[in-house]
Write a protein that holds these residues in place. Structure first.
Motif, PDB file in Angstrom:
ATOM      1  N   UNK A   1      10.186  -9.248  23.653  1.00 61.83           N
ATOM      2  CA  UNK A   1       9.135  -8.711  22.770  1.00 61.83           C
ATOM      3  C   UNK A   1       9.344  -8.502  21.366  1.00 61.83           C
ATOM      4  N   UNK A   2      10.411  -8.306  20.867  1.00 60.03           N
ATOM      5  CA  UNK A   2      10.932  -8.279  19.528  1.00 60.03           C
ATOM      6  C   UNK A   2      10.753  -9.716  18.930  1.00 60.03           C
ATOM      7  N   UNK A   3      11.151 -10.615  19.576  1.00 58.53           N
ATOM      8  CA  UNK A   3      11.397 -12.132  19.191  1.00 58.53           C
ATOM      9  C   UNK A   3       9.731 -12.401  19.001  1.00 58.53           C
ATOM     10  N   UNK A   4       8.855 -11.996  19.815  1.00 66.27           N
ATOM     11  CA  UNK A   4       7.670 -12.471  19.534  1.00 66.27           C
ATOM     12  C   UNK A   4       6.827 -11.774  18.475  1.00 66.27           C
ATOM     13  N   UNK A   5       7.228 -10.561  18.111  1.00 66.10           N
ATOM     14  CA  UNK A   5       6.831  -9.681  16.924  1.00 66.10           C
ATOM     15  C   UNK A   5       7.338 -10.475  15.674  1.00 66.10           C
ATOM     16  N   UNK A   6       8.558 -11.159  15.736  1.00 69.64           N
ATOM     17  CA  UNK A   6       9.060 -11.936  14.586  1.00 69.64           C
ATOM     18  C   UNK A   6       8.783 -13.453  14.587  1.00 69.64           C
ATOM     19  N   UNK A   7       8.126 -13.782  15.590  1.00 71.74           N
ATOM     20  CA  UNK A   7       7.793 -15.062  15.808  1.00 71.74           C
ATOM     21  C   UNK A   7       6.968 -15.952  14.863  1.00 71.74           C
ATOM     22  N   UNK A   8       7.646 -16.974  14.271  1.00 73.36           N
ATOM     23  CA  UNK A   8       6.595 -17.493  13.019  1.00 73.36           C
ATOM     24  C   UNK A   8       5.564 -18.354  13.585  1.00 73.36           C
ATOM     25  N   UNK A   9       4.544 -17.899  13.031  1.00 79.22           N
ATOM     26  CA  UNK A   9       3.224 -18.245  13.406  1.00 79.22           C
ATOM     27  C   UNK A   9       2.586 -19.315  12.454  1.00 79.22           C
ATOM     28  N   UNK A  10       2.842 -20.924  12.749  1.00 80.15           N
ATOM     29  CA  UNK A  10       2.001 -21.719  12.224  1.00 80.15           C
ATOM     30  C   UNK A  10       0.662 -21.732  12.413  1.00 80.15           C
TER      31      UNK A  10
ATOM     32  N   UNK B   1       6.553   1.062  12.500  1.00 83.27           N
ATOM     33  CA  UNK B   1       6.758   1.500  13.902  1.00 83.27           C
ATOM     34  C   UNK B   1       6.174   0.607  14.886  1.00 83.27           C
ATOM     35  N   UNK B   2       6.830   0.364  15.962  1.00 86.29           N
ATOM     36  CA  UNK B   2       6.191  -0.302  17.110  1.00 86.29           C
ATOM     37  C   UNK B   2       6.287   0.742  18.308  1.00 86.29           C
ATOM     38  N   UNK B   3       4.993   1.032  18.511  1.00 84.48           N
ATOM     39  CA  UNK B   3       4.757   1.919  19.954  1.00 84.48           C
ATOM     40  C   UNK B   3       4.753   0.977  21.252  1.00 84.48           C
ATOM     41  N   UNK B   4       5.142   1.587  22.282  1.00 88.70           N
ATOM     42  CA  UNK B   4       4.853   0.908  23.631  1.00 88.70           C
ATOM     43  C   UNK B   4       6.204  -0.019  24.194  1.00 88.70           C
TER      44      UNK B   4
ATOM     45  N   UNK C   1       0.824  -1.406  -0.013  1.00 87.22           N
ATOM     46  CA  UNK C   1       0.245   0.156  -0.106  1.00 87.22           C
ATOM     47  C   UNK C   1       0.741   1.404  -0.038  1.00 87.22           C
ATOM     48  N   UNK C   2       2.138   1.070   0.097  1.00 87.94           N
ATOM     49  CA  UNK C   2       2.814   2.210   0.084  1.00 87.94           C
ATOM     50  C   UNK C   2       2.753   3.202   1.001  1.00 87.94           C
ATOM     51  N   UNK C   3       2.696   2.599   2.640  1.00 86.81           N
ATOM     52  CA  UNK C   3       2.137   3.373   3.657  1.00 86.81           C
ATOM     53  C   UNK C   3       2.930   2.775   4.919  1.00 86.81           C
ATOM     54  N   UNK C   4       2.820   3.370   6.094  1.00 84.41           N
ATOM     55  CA  UNK C   4       3.519   2.960   7.220  1.00 84.41           C
ATOM     56  C   UNK C   4       2.699   2.187   8.319  1.00 84.41           C
ATOM     57  N   UNK C   5       2.710   1.226   8.924  1.00 82.61           N
ATOM     58  CA  UNK C   5       1.869   0.524   9.923  1.00 82.61           C
ATOM     59  C   UNK C   5       2.605   0.940  11.295  1.00 82.61           C
ATOM     60  N   UNK C   6       1.604   1.274  12.192  1.00 86.49           N
ATOM     61  CA  UNK C   6       2.050   1.468  13.660  1.00 86.49           C
ATOM     62  C   UNK C   6       1.307   0.491  14.417  1.00 86.49           C
ATOM     63  N   UNK C   7       2.313  -0.381  15.188  1.00 88.57           N
ATOM     64  CA  UNK C   7       1.950  -1.683  16.167  1.00 88.57           C
ATOM     65  C   UNK C   7       1.787  -1.019  17.273  1.00 88.57           C
ATOM     66  N   UNK C   8       0.922  -1.109  17.931  1.00 91.32           N
ATOM     67  CA  UNK C   8       0.451  -0.940  19.405  1.00 91.32           C
ATOM     68  C   UNK C   8       1.050  -2.311  20.277  1.00 91.32           C
ATOM     69  N   UNK C   9       2.384  -2.466  20.491  1.00 91.90           N
ATOM     70  CA  UNK C   9       2.712  -3.456  21.351  1.00 91.90           C
ATOM     71  C   UNK C   9       1.729  -3.918  22.516  1.00 91.90           C
ATOM     72  N   UNK C  10       1.397  -3.120  23.363  1.00 90.49           N
ATOM     73  CA  UNK C  10       0.841  -3.676  24.577  1.00 90.49           C
ATOM     74  C   UNK C  10      -0.759  -4.287  24.244  1.00 90.49           C
TER      75      UNK C  10
ATOM     76  N   UNK D   1       1.471 -18.371  27.852  1.00 88.63           N
ATOM     77  CA  UNK D   1       2.916 -18.514  28.207  1.00 88.63           C
ATOM     78  C   UNK D   1       3.870 -18.023  27.348  1.00 88.63           C
ATOM     79  N   UNK D   2       3.368 -17.162  26.449  1.00 85.24           N
ATOM     80  CA  UNK D   2       4.418 -16.912  25.347  1.00 85.24           C
ATOM     81  C   UNK D   2       5.417 -15.990  26.033  1.00 85.24           C
ATOM     82  N   UNK D   3       4.845 -14.941  26.996  1.00 83.51           N
ATOM     83  CA  UNK D   3       5.938 -14.048  27.376  1.00 83.51           C
ATOM     84  C   UNK D   3       7.022 -14.428  28.075  1.00 83.51           C
TER      85      UNK D   3
END
Length: 349
Positions: free
Chosen positions: A295-304, A346-349, A244-253, A260-262
């Motif tokens: 937290x970064x690892x969960x954002x890149x965590x491969x989701x089957x 961009x990841x906020x939080x 889409x040629x745009x920026x996504x903002x992820x609200x991490x909290x 038990x992911x964390x």
């Protein structure tokens, strides 16, 4: 052949969608491939890194075609078949379509796995297809060094209901329908370290069909869909952003996580795919200073067999989220927004 049970995961170097080539390597491989055509009826091909191909027929109906397969991330053969089938069918749902039939893809190390174990894998896949209301109408099998199972799936939808991952709009809200953490759970499974109840939670999310997809696609307020799988939330979010040629903002909290992911991520249960994902696209992601590694690892965590990422008109976001929850996805949450700007996250939080 040794009659003792063989752990399926011991025969595979990786498992689930963590086996995917990293996104940077995949983009390099596809960059210089010749393009045949043009084909006016091919509405979705390789150009947007989308979930499936879409071909238009004369009457306004579209055919959706996809294939997905991987090595085991669990040792129970029936569960492996269920998870792999759920994951493969998801690509049709993510395009806004409904599946109509599937073909099985099977690779097994002959002499290492008993035939009755292979039969249980196939039965697991068939059980999921029955739940989705489709037949397994055929397939193909070969002798391979590692166990492999998946499906080629055919679906249909109306042309106006096709939803690509490239059509998010500035101002849209982002909804995620399932919690993250499947990859760290899989890493814990391989080391027999899941806490009590963890396997049940893992199986519940990985075998939950994304059948809400075509219902969302029929809503004009829903602009883009994709399923979050091997590249993690950030990787598949970047496909939204680039398309889409745009920026996504992820609200991490706000991002939903498996129970038990964390703690598992904090304890180092991270897949190699998570590291490869960050290496591939981390330069396109902005994190605040001091953002925790777990937290970064969960954002890149491969989701089957992960959830759907939905871009929809912001005024309708809460109503759409509530509809998703009512349809059987209780973890669904509004996790961010789409802003004007260079493609990235961009990841906020």
């Amino acid at each position: 052949m040794d009659d003792r049970p063989v752990r399926l995961t011991s025969l595979a170097h990786g498992g689930g969608c963590g086996c995917k080539l990293d996104p940077a390597t995949l983009r390099t491989l596809l960059a210089d491939q010749p393009v045949a055509g043009p084909f006016e009826r091919l509405l979705v091909g390789n150009e947007t890194a989308d979930d499936a191909a879409v071909w238009a027929l004369d009457d306004g109906t579209c055919v959706i075609a996809t294939t997905d397969f991987f090595t085991p991330m669990v040792d129970d053969p029936h569960d492996f078949g269920r998870i792999a089938a759920t994951n493969a069918i998801s690509d049709v749902y993510a395009m806004g379509g409904r599946p109509i039939m599937a073909l099985a893809i099977l690779g097994m190390p002959v002499g290492k796995i008993a035939p009755e174990v292979v039969a249980q894998i196939l039965k697991g896949g068939a059980a999921t297809c029955a739940e989705a209301g489709i037949p397994i109408a055929g397939g193909h099998s070969i002798d391979t060094p590692e166990p492999i199972y998946g499906l080629a799936v055919i679906g249909t939808c109306r042309r106006e209901d096709v939803r690509r991952n490239a059509d998010a709009r500035v101002g849209d809200a982002l909804i995620l329908t399932k919690p993250l953490g499947v990859g760290v759970y899989a890493a814990a499974i391989k080391r027999a370290a899941l806490p009590p109840g963890g396997y049940d939670a893992f199986l519940a999310t990985t075998t939950l069909l994304n059948r809400i997809g075509p219902e969302l696609a029929a809503d004009p307020a829903v602009h883009a869909l994709t399923d979050v799988t091997g590249f993690g939330l950030l990787g598949h979010g970047l496909e939204f952003a680039r398309g889409a040629g745009c920026r996504l903002v992820i609200d991490w909290p706000a991002v939903p996580l498996l129970p038990s992911a964390e703690p598992l991520a904090r304890d180092g249960f991270v897949t190699g795919a998570s590291h490869r994902n960050w290496t591939a696209f981390g330069a396109e992601v902005v994190l605040r200073e001091g953002f925790p590694d777990w937290s970064r690892h969960l954002l890149t965590d491969p989701q089957t067999s992960g959830g759907l990422l939905v871009a929809c008109a912001a005024p309708r976001a809460e109503a759409i989220r509530d509809r998703i929850r009512a349809a059987g996805y209780p973890a669904a949450a509004i996790v961010g927004r789409v802003e004007a700007g260079a493609a990235g996250i961009r990841v906020d939080g």
